[in-house]
Scaffold this motif. Structure first.
Motif, PDB file in Angstrom:
ATOM      1  N   ARG A   7      59.786  -6.152 -30.305  1.00 43.77           N
ATOM      2  CA  ARG A   7      60.931  -6.023 -30.640  1.00 43.77           C
ATOM      3  C   ARG A   7      61.649  -7.110 -31.395  1.00 43.77           C
ATOM      4  N   TYR A   8      62.217  -6.837 -32.475  1.00 42.30           N
ATOM      5  CA  TYR A   8      62.803  -7.893 -33.273  1.00 42.30           C
ATOM      6  C   TYR A   8      64.188  -7.617 -33.727  1.00 42.30           C
ATOM      7  N   THR A   9      65.079  -8.330 -34.273  1.00 42.67           N
ATOM      8  CA  THR A   9      66.509  -8.109 -34.435  1.00 42.67           C
ATOM      9  C   THR A   9      66.581  -8.036 -36.031  1.00 42.67           C
ATOM     10  N   ASP A  10      67.388  -7.031 -36.353  1.00 45.34           N
ATOM     11  CA  ASP A  10      67.585  -6.676 -37.518  1.00 45.34           C
ATOM     12  C   ASP A  10      69.174  -6.851 -37.685  1.00 45.34           C
ATOM     13  N   GLU A  11      69.572  -7.568 -38.818  1.00 41.47           N
ATOM     14  CA  GLU A  11      70.870  -7.689 -38.989  1.00 41.47           C
ATOM     15  C   GLU A  11      71.270  -6.962 -40.424  1.00 41.47           C
ATOM     16  N   VAL A  12      72.453  -6.118 -40.074  1.00 44.32           N
ATOM     17  CA  VAL A  12      73.008  -5.247 -41.102  1.00 44.32           C
ATOM     18  C   VAL A  12      74.596  -5.671 -41.298  1.00 44.32           C
TER      19      VAL A  12
END
Length: 239
Positions: A202-207
């Motif tokens: 699991r990774y964190t994507d920033e938009v």
């Protein structure tokens, strides 16, 4: 208190005097009629209610502080009261009008956006193999007397290569001889091995998300009446 006040309830002032009966409920105020023939009309705000007991409404105002319907209507038409700067003649005076505005402060909250479930299932497949196997078969060969006489008696050197003779065979007696025949069969042995691994991370994507907020801002409108001396235009206020 808005939902607690209903038509037909009795209204009392802060000193315990009965003011009248509620005859109508508005958004911010409710109407009261009093007197023997209900000739007096009053208007009270829901914020003036301090207690509701059964069918009785108690106000935090005295009889003199309660506005009549005419006074309330006149106040609504005239708008908010005007502030007058009282200063002596030729005395500088300054009136400060604070102008307020709202600011929007967006913040981030964490909520669950979804879930991912991983199931391991067992599937059956058929594997095909080609394995050579051997089997024994019985061959019966009849040898004539002439062929036996032609071969002659076996010598010691050729005894090992001569045909074997069944022992216990008595001439002119019936007998049964059992010759086992064997064959190879294929047996499948299964073993478990790891053929693949699945790694889940699991990774964190920033938009960037665009949000909109409505804020309020107060401005001043200057209106001059009569001959007013001033420096600069009256509409020179910064908006």
């Amino acid at each position: 208190m808005r939902t607690d006040v209903r038509e037909g309830m009795r209204v009392f002032t802060a000193d315990g005097t009965r003011l009248g009966t509620v005859v109508g409920c508005g958004e911010e105020t409710f109407a009261i009629e009093g007197g023997l023939l209900r000739l007096k009309s009053f208007a009270a705000r829901y914020g003036d209610v301090v207690d509701v007991r059964g069918e009785d409404v108690h106000l935090g105002l005295t009889r003199d502080e309660v506005s009549t319907t005419e006074e309330a209507s006149e106040q609504a038409r005239s708008g908010p009261p005007e502030a007058v700067l009282s200063a002596g003649f030729a005395t500088p005076g300054e009136l400060v009008v604070p102008l307020a505005h709202e600011e929007a402060h967006p913040h981030v909250v964490v909520r669950e956006a979804g879930q991912v479930r991983i199931h391991k299932v067992v599937r059956t497949e058929v594997r095909h193999f080609s394995v050579p196997v051997r089997r024994e078969e019985l061959v019966v060969e009849r040898v004539s007397e002439q062929a036996v006489d032609a071969e002659g008696a076996p010598t010691p050197e050729a005894g090992a290569s001569a045909r074997p003779v069944l022992e216990g065979l008595v001439p002119f007696e019936a007998g049964t001889f059992v010759i086992p025949l064997r064959e190879e069969r294929v047996e499948v042995a299964r073993s478990v091995h790891v053929w693949q691994e699945v790694a889940v991370s699991r990774y964190t994507d920033e938009v960037l998300r665009q949000v909109h907020a409505t804020v309020r801002k107060e401005t001043a409108e200057v209106e001059a009446q009569g001959e007013v001396l001033h420096d600069g235009p009256l509409d020179g206020l910064h908006s």
